[in-house]
Design a protein around this motif. Structure first.
Motif, PDB file in Angstrom:
ATOM      1  N   UNK A 171       0.824  -1.207   0.000  1.00 19.06           N
ATOM      2  CA  UNK A 171       0.000   0.000   0.000  1.00 19.06           C
ATOM      3  C   UNK A 171       0.859   1.258   0.000  1.00 19.06           C
ATOM      4  N   UNK A 172       1.893   1.274   0.845  1.00 20.14           N
ATOM      5  CA  UNK A 172       2.764   2.456   0.918  1.00 20.14           C
ATOM      6  C   UNK A 172       3.479   2.680  -0.411  1.00 20.14           C
ATOM      7  N   UNK A 173       4.012   1.619  -1.008  1.00 18.21           N
ATOM      8  CA  UNK A 173       4.718   1.758  -2.287  1.00 18.21           C
ATOM      9  C   UNK A 173       3.796   2.311  -3.362  1.00 18.21           C
ATOM     10  N   UNK A 174       2.570   1.791  -3.415  1.00 13.01           N
ATOM     11  CA  UNK A 174       1.620   2.260  -4.427  1.00 13.01           C
ATOM     12  C   UNK A 174       1.221   3.714  -4.180  1.00 13.01           C
ATOM     13  N   UNK A 175       1.033   4.061  -2.904  1.00 15.60           N
ATOM     14  CA  UNK A 175       0.633   5.436  -2.579  1.00 15.60           C
ATOM     15  C   UNK A 175       1.752   6.420  -2.888  1.00 15.60           C
ATOM     16  N   UNK A 176       3.006   6.050  -2.595  1.00 16.98           N
ATOM     17  CA  UNK A 176       4.130   6.926  -2.908  1.00 16.98           C
ATOM     18  C   UNK A 176       4.269   7.134  -4.413  1.00 16.98           C
ATOM     19  N   UNK A 177       4.088   6.067  -5.178  1.00 19.98           N
ATOM     20  CA  UNK A 177       4.179   6.189  -6.634  1.00 19.98           C
ATOM     21  C   UNK A 177       3.090   7.114  -7.162  1.00 19.98           C
ATOM     22  N   UNK A 178       1.887   7.001  -6.589  1.00 20.22           N
ATOM     23  CA  UNK A 178       0.788   7.865  -7.036  1.00 20.22           C
ATOM     24  C   UNK A 178       1.042   9.314  -6.625  1.00 20.22           C
ATOM     25  N   UNK A 179       1.621   9.505  -5.439  1.00 21.98           N
ATOM     26  CA  UNK A 179       1.956  10.857  -4.984  1.00 21.98           C
ATOM     27  C   UNK A 179       2.997  11.496  -5.899  1.00 21.98           C
ATOM     28  N   UNK A 180       3.970  10.715  -6.334  1.00 25.79           N
ATOM     29  CA  UNK A 180       5.012  11.246  -7.217  1.00 25.79           C
ATOM     30  C   UNK A 180       4.423  11.705  -8.549  1.00 25.79           C
ATOM     31  N   UNK A 181       3.341  11.059  -8.999  1.00 25.62           N
ATOM     32  CA  UNK A 181       2.749  11.413 -10.300  1.00 25.62           C
ATOM     33  C   UNK A 181       1.778  12.581 -10.218  1.00 25.62           C
ATOM     34  N   UNK A 182       1.428  12.997  -9.013  1.00 24.92           N
ATOM     35  CA  UNK A 182       0.483  14.110  -8.865  1.00 24.92           C
ATOM     36  C   UNK A 182       1.104  15.399  -9.399  1.00 24.92           C
ATOM     37  N   UNK A 183       0.521  16.011 -10.437  1.00 24.69           N
ATOM     38  CA  UNK A 183       1.115  17.242 -10.980  1.00 24.69           C
ATOM     39  C   UNK A 183       0.869  18.432 -10.056  1.00 24.69           C
ATOM     40  N   UNK A 184       1.859  19.304  -9.961  1.00 25.44           N
ATOM     41  CA  UNK A 184       1.726  20.516  -9.156  1.00 25.44           C
ATOM     42  C   UNK A 184       2.265  21.702  -9.950  1.00 25.44           C
ATOM     43  N   UNK A 185       1.765  22.874  -9.597  1.00 23.49           N
ATOM     44  CA  UNK A 185       2.308  24.108 -10.163  1.00 23.49           C
ATOM     45  C   UNK A 185       3.407  24.624  -9.237  1.00 23.49           C
ATOM     46  N   UNK A 186       4.473  25.167  -9.847  1.00 20.12           N
ATOM     47  CA  UNK A 186       5.624  25.647  -9.081  1.00 20.12           C
ATOM     48  C   UNK A 186       5.804  27.131  -9.338  1.00 20.12           C
ATOM     49  N   UNK A 187       5.854  27.919  -8.255  1.00 21.50           N
ATOM     50  CA  UNK A 187       6.038  29.371  -8.371  1.00 21.50           C
ATOM     51  C   UNK A 187       7.111  29.815  -7.395  1.00 21.50           C
ATOM     52  N   UNK A 188       7.979  30.724  -7.844  1.00 22.87           N
ATOM     53  CA  UNK A 188       9.016  31.287  -6.991  1.00 22.87           C
ATOM     54  C   UNK A 188       8.670  32.734  -6.658  1.00 22.87           C
ATOM     55  N   UNK A 189       8.825  33.088  -5.381  1.00 23.78           N
ATOM     56  CA  UNK A 189       8.542  34.444  -4.918  1.00 23.78           C
ATOM     57  C   UNK A 189       9.732  34.935  -4.101  1.00 23.78           C
ATOM     58  N   UNK A 190      10.278  36.093  -4.462  1.00 26.85           N
ATOM     59  CA  UNK A 190      11.419  36.669  -3.738  1.00 26.85           C
ATOM     60  C   UNK A 190      10.932  37.586  -2.626  1.00 26.85           C
ATOM     61  N   UNK A 191      11.543  37.472  -1.466  1.00 23.35           N
ATOM     62  CA  UNK A 191      11.221  38.352  -0.351  1.00 23.35           C
ATOM     63  C   UNK A 191      12.084  39.604  -0.435  1.00 23.35           C
ATOM     64  N   UNK A 192      11.822  40.555   0.462  1.00 22.65           N
ATOM     65  CA  UNK A 192      12.576  41.807   0.448  1.00 22.65           C
ATOM     66  C   UNK A 192      14.061  41.576   0.690  1.00 22.65           C
ATOM     67  N   UNK A 193      14.416  40.524   1.437  1.00 20.46           N
ATOM     68  CA  UNK A 193      15.826  40.252   1.733  1.00 20.46           C
ATOM     69  C   UNK A 193      16.539  39.549   0.577  1.00 20.46           C
ATOM     70  N   UNK A 194      15.774  39.130  -0.442  1.00 21.59           N
ATOM     71  CA  UNK A 194      16.372  38.405  -1.553  1.00 21.59           C
ATOM     72  C   UNK A 194      16.204  36.908  -1.461  1.00 21.59           C
ATOM     73  N   UNK A 195      15.668  36.420  -0.350  1.00 17.82           N
ATOM     74  CA  UNK A 195      15.415  34.984  -0.211  1.00 17.82           C
ATOM     75  C   UNK A 195      14.281  34.569  -1.146  1.00 17.82           C
ATOM     76  N   UNK A 196      14.360  33.354  -1.654  1.00 16.62           N
ATOM     77  CA  UNK A 196      13.352  32.846  -2.580  1.00 16.62           C
ATOM     78  C   UNK A 196      12.496  31.800  -1.874  1.00 16.62           C
ATOM     79  N   UNK A 197      11.174  32.008  -1.915  1.00 17.30           N
ATOM     80  CA  UNK A 197      10.222  31.016  -1.416  1.00 17.30           C
ATOM     81  C   UNK A 197       9.632  30.281  -2.611  1.00 17.30           C
ATOM     82  N   UNK A 198       9.520  28.976  -2.492  1.00 17.50           N
ATOM     83  CA  UNK A 198       8.966  28.143  -3.554  1.00 17.50           C
ATOM     84  C   UNK A 198       7.587  27.649  -3.127  1.00 17.50           C
ATOM     85  N   UNK A 199       6.592  27.821  -4.004  1.00 14.62           N
ATOM     86  CA  UNK A 199       5.229  27.398  -3.720  1.00 14.62           C
ATOM     87  C   UNK A 199       4.846  26.255  -4.651  1.00 14.62           C
ATOM     88  N   UNK A 200       4.392  25.146  -4.084  1.00 13.21           N
ATOM     89  CA  UNK A 200       3.879  24.012  -4.843  1.00 13.21           C
ATOM     90  C   UNK A 200       2.388  23.922  -4.571  1.00 13.21           C
TER      91      UNK A 200
END
Length: 550
Positions: free
Chosen positions: A128-157
């Motif tokens: 069950x765990x192996x199958x669930x992990x494989x399905x989780x890996x295939x789940x598509x997500x959108x990726x966005x990068x946002x820079x803070x005032x200090x220059x650090x980058x936050x990544x949003x999935x």
């Protein structure tokens, strides 16, 4: 999400599908999200398709083991999503980290439900765990990068799925697939404020310290505002595990950051490395430097020392950057201006750690700068001391080498941002240049054994391996007088320097300072040194550019 008119229309479309709801509330949040970004004429079809997918299906007990494996998913749940007693005894549920449960669930048209112990035994936990992990890996997500005032980058999935937050489980794989880069060994700061979002910041530089409070504030707000809140905590993703960094008061709901000692030490060490421009490819450290501007800025800093003697440490750091940057335009160190930069950095380094009488520095043919007398009050800056010694070795300043080696090791041990190997290395050098090679072996062995990532905790692993350790390995070959082994180690040190800095234009990328210092000592002891190696200015290695320094 919708206007009043749009919300009324959506309710009218949904009403026939929930006629048997018997007065229960039926959330329309998911449908509202989809409808607000779709043309109004498509809404009836979206609503019909939504409820068709939600039609009741057979329960888990009616499914075969194969069907359970085909429908299983991993889902993160808030700590209060299940009754505490059953949750602690169910084989399909475990605490992932403070505030978050990890559950094996069945994703069926009738809804998502936690698997029972009977289901788990029937299908097998590992399958069950192996199958669930494989399905989780295939789940598509959108990726966005946002820079803070200090220059650090936050990544949003993000993704419109109740399983999105589970991506935190396999964050290393997700980052590799989305960006082509590996998460650093030091890990990442991670949050899952609600089920449809993961936010992370890789710990690659000193900005991780700056982003902590910013990210915690965002997580708290997003958790409160989210339709399906998950956790208000910030976590440290480290080697595949999640460690909670936020402590929540169960009585008041208030929260505070509580960092484990390992992470606190790492962030402090990286913050100092970052500020000193010692980290490669990190924000704020790899921009190209305008050499004339840096020269003028360094001259202004030296001129201000009579009024601001407390600024000597910063001025020395600026002079070290200038000496490195000068070799970007003059890689052989053939020009007098390049020598002036190295001589000035050497003077300021010894002044900082050993004190000085009034002296004159020169930056260019007509720029003579007065440095006031200062007492011997060595700061707790172990890597700064190494810079000062390396400079004195390159510039063949025997008196300054002797003075620096008399700086009490206890003063440098007060620097709690460095790992033990740095202090072992300093102890080795001080012993060698004051007593000689006879007392070095045990100290050198300690430096070699501890200058590996597994023994370090305050510097990034790649920095330990590629920047700090090569000079130690070179010294080992130097004291054994093994010319062939030294030549091989020197070529490797330059290769490591090249790999660490890549295509960065940061000043420290221009010269492999520690390797250069060892090459100068080896040259003066009669060992052959390859004059064609990059990042080792040949006229400094050979001493042809070396002049007297006041």
């Amino acid at each position: 999400m919708l206007t009043t008119q749009q919300a009324d229309y959506l309710r009218s479309l949904a009403a026939p599908h929930v006629a048997d709801a018997e007065g229960r509330r039926t959330p329309l949040t998911h449908l509202a999200r989809r409808c607000r970004t779709s043309p109004r004429e498509s809404w009836p079809g979206l609503v019909a398709a939504h409820y068709a997918r939600s039609a009741p299906g057979p329960g888990p007990q009616a499914l075969s083991a194969r069907e359970l494996v085909e429908g299983v998913r991993l889902r993160l749940l808030p700590e209060d999503a299940l009754d505490p007693v059953p949750a602690t005894t169910m084989s399909s549920v475990r605490e992932l980290a403070d505030g978050v449960l990890l559950a094996l669930v069945l994703d069926r048209p009738g809804g998502v439900g936690v698997l029972t112990d009977i289901d788990v035994r029937r299908a097998g936990h590992d399958a069950l765990v192996d199958a669930a992990l494989a399905r989780l890996a295939r789940l598509p997500v959108e990726h966005e990068e946002v820079s803070t005032a200090s220059g650090a980058v936050l990544h949003f999935l993000t993704a419109d799925s109740p399983f999105t937050a589970g991506k935190a489980l396999i964050l290393g794989d997700v980052v590799r697939d989305l960006t082509g880069a590996e998460l650093p060994d030091e890990g990442a700061l991670v949050a899952m404020p609600h089920r449809a979002e993961v936010v992370y910041h890789p710990i690659v530089d000193g900005l991780a310290s700056d982003v902590l409070d910013h990210l915690q504030a965002y997580v708290a707000g997003a958790h409160q505002a989210g339709a399906h809140p998950l956790s208000p905590r910030l976590y440290w993703w480290h080697r595949g595990d999640l460690v909670a960094l936020t402590e929540v008061d169960p009585r008041t709901g208030g929260s505070a950051l509580r960092l484990p000692a390992e992470l606190r030490d790492l962030l402090r060490g990286m913050h100092r490395l970052h500020r000193a421009g010692r980290l490669a490819g990190r924000a704020g450290t790899d921009a190209a430097v305008d050499l004339p501007d840096l020269t003028r800025a360094t001259a202004r800093s030296v001129k201000s020392l009579p009024e601001h003697p407390e600024a000597l440490a910063g001025t020395f750091a600026q002079a070290v950057a200038l000496a490195h940057a000068a070799c970007g335009q003059d890689p052989r160190a053939a020009d007098a201006d390049t020598w002036d930069a190295w001589a000035t950095a050497t003077q300021l380094g010894s002044a900082l750690f050993t004190g000085t009488h009034p002296l004159i520095c020169q930056l260019g043919e007509d720029v003579l700068l007065s440095v006031p007398a200062c007492p011997a009050e060595p700061p707790a800056d172990a890597r700064g001391w190494l810079d000062a010694l390396y400079l004195a070795l390159v510039c063949r300043q025997q008196d300054r080498i002797a003075w620096l080696c008399r700086v009490p090791l206890a003063a440098l041990r007060a620097d709690d941002t460095v790992d033990a190997y740095v202090l072992h290395w300093i102890d080795t050098l001080q012993t060698y240049f004051t007593v000689g090679a006879v007392c070095v072996p045990d100290k050198l062995l300690a430096a070699l054994e501890t200058s590996v990532p597994e023994q370090a905790g305050r510097a990034p692993g790649d920095f330990v391996t590629m920047v700090d350790r090569p000079p130690v390995a070179l010294f080992h070959r130097l004291v054994t007088k093994d010319a062939d082994a030294f030549a091989e180690a020197l070529a490797d040190a330059v290769a490591q320097h090249t790999a660490f800095w890549g295509d960065s234009d940061a000043p420290r990328s221009r010269v492999a300072l520690g390797a250069l210092a060892m090459a100068c000592v080896a040259h003066d002891q009669g060992l052959p040194v390859d004059a064609g190696l990059p990042y080792l200015p040949r006229y400094l290695v050979g001493g042809e550019r070396v002049e007297d320094i006041p």
